[in-house]
Design an enzyme around this catalytic site. Structure first.
Site, PDB file in Angstrom:
ATOM      1  N   LYS A  24       0.824  -1.206   0.000  1.00 51.05           N
ATOM      2  CA  LYS A  24       0.000   0.000   0.000  1.00 51.05           C
ATOM      3  C   LYS A  24       0.868   1.270   0.000  1.00 51.05           C
ATOM      4  O   LYS A  24       0.626   2.179  -0.767  1.00 51.05           O
ATOM      5  CB  LYS A  24      -0.924   0.045   1.231  1.00 51.05           C
ATOM      6  CG  LYS A  24      -1.950  -1.070   1.280  1.00 51.05           C
ATOM      7  CD  LYS A  24      -2.955  -0.862   2.411  1.00 51.05           C
ATOM      8  CE  LYS A  24      -2.339  -0.884   3.796  1.00 51.05           C
ATOM      9  NZ  LYS A  24      -1.800  -2.205   4.201  1.00 51.05           N
ATOM     10  N   ARG A  26      -9.628   1.015   8.836  1.00 58.63           N
ATOM     11  CA  ARG A  26      -9.240  -0.366   9.102  1.00 58.63           C
ATOM     12  C   ARG A  26     -10.347  -1.142   9.808  1.00 58.63           C
ATOM     13  O   ARG A  26     -10.169  -2.328  10.098  1.00 58.63           O
ATOM     14  CB  ARG A  26      -8.001  -0.361   9.998  1.00 58.63           C
ATOM     15  CG  ARG A  26      -6.694  -0.719   9.262  1.00 58.63           C
ATOM     16  CD  ARG A  26      -5.606  -0.661  10.297  1.00 58.63           C
ATOM     17  NE  ARG A  26      -4.394  -1.313   9.982  1.00 58.63           N
ATOM     18  CZ  ARG A  26      -3.319  -0.727   9.449  1.00 58.63           C
ATOM     19  NH1 ARG A  26      -3.375   0.528   9.048  1.00 58.63           N
ATOM     20  NH2 ARG A  26      -2.211  -1.407   9.306  1.00 58.63           N
ATOM     21  N   ARG A  65      12.100 -10.575   3.274  1.00 62.79           N
ATOM     22  CA  ARG A  65      12.527  -9.159   3.271  1.00 62.79           C
ATOM     23  C   ARG A  65      13.093  -8.777   4.644  1.00 62.79           C
ATOM     24  O   ARG A  65      14.122  -8.118   4.743  1.00 62.79           O
ATOM     25  CB  ARG A  65      11.322  -8.270   2.933  1.00 62.79           C
ATOM     26  CG  ARG A  65      11.720  -6.859   2.542  1.00 62.79           C
ATOM     27  CD  ARG A  65      10.509  -5.954   2.470  1.00 62.79           C
ATOM     28  NE  ARG A  65       9.924  -5.709   3.775  1.00 62.79           N
ATOM     29  CZ  ARG A  65       8.693  -5.266   3.982  1.00 62.79           C
ATOM     30  NH1 ARG A  65       7.891  -5.049   2.974  1.00 62.79           N
ATOM     31  NH2 ARG A  65       8.251  -5.052   5.206  1.00 62.79           N
TER      32      ARG A  65
END
Ligand code: AMP
Length: 198
Positions: free
Chosen positions: A13, A88, A127
């Site tokens: 996002k 959210r 990552r």
């Protein structure tokens, strides 16, 4: 243009919001960034949010709603914005509807970044490992354990927003598993289709 980017943590996002900001010249409003700034500055909101954020939970609706309400009343938000990480929860979405209505505004589209959760977890875990190996500083909530909790919060409290916005006819699902430029292209395509539909 007023957009929402919806998707689980790690779906991209923030990255996509930055690219859209560069293209459309609108603001990126990230409640995560605003809350992290409040934590860093040690404000009362920051002190309330700190532990919740570190554990991967959601900060109470009233706190986030008031931060967003303040921010979108500022003059620079008039040219449009991308909400990244807000709403959210369904109550946050209802509050957003109300505040937009008070300003005589509406949402153009809600872009849902669709991802495969197990592939997402593997992507984020590798990552995190790579960042650690390079000695880079990680966010406090960037650990596999907290990430599981953030994903659980997404499933339980944020995923219902997919239906909420689908019912309003403004949901635009986009495949979030392709590479970054391809996701941006798909978002731009969805926005063009939206503009044509008008
Ligand atoms: P993010 O950077 O969007 O992943 O947000 C990081 C953390 O900030 C989340 O895990 C939550 O603890 C908190 N947060 C950010 N946005 C919201 C929101 N709209 N409602 C509740 N908590 C939020």
């Amino acid at each position: 243009m007023r957009l929402i980017l919806l998707g689980p943590p790690g779906a991209g996002k923030g990255t996509q919001a930055e690219r859209l900001v560069a293209k459309y010249g609108i603001l990126q409003l990230s409640t995560g960034d605003m809350l992290r700034a409040a934590v860093k500055a040690g404000t009362p909101v920051g002190r309330q949010a700190q532990e919740i954020m570190a554990s991967g939970g959601l900060v109470p609706d009233a706190i986030v709603v008031s931060i967003v309400a303040d921010r979108i009343s500022q003059a620079d938000a008039r040219k449009g914005f991308i909400l990244d990480g807000f709403p959210r929860t369904v109550p946050q979405a209802a509050s957003l509807d109300q505040m937009l209505q008070e300003h005589g505004l509406s949402l153009d589209a809600v872009i849902e970044l669709r991802v495969d959760e197990s592939a997402l977890l593997r992507r984020i875990e590798s990552r995190i490992a790579a960042m650690k190996a390079r000695g880079e500083t990680l966010r406090e909530d960037d650990s596999p354990e907290v990430l599981h909790k953030r994903l659980a919060a997404y499933r339980a409290q944020t995923a219902p927003l997919v239906d909420y916005y689908a019912r309003k006819g403004i949901l635009r699902p986009v495949d979030g598993m392709v590479d970054i430029p391809a996701v941006t292209a798909a978002i731009e395509q969805a926005l063009t289709e939206h503009a044509r539909a008008w």
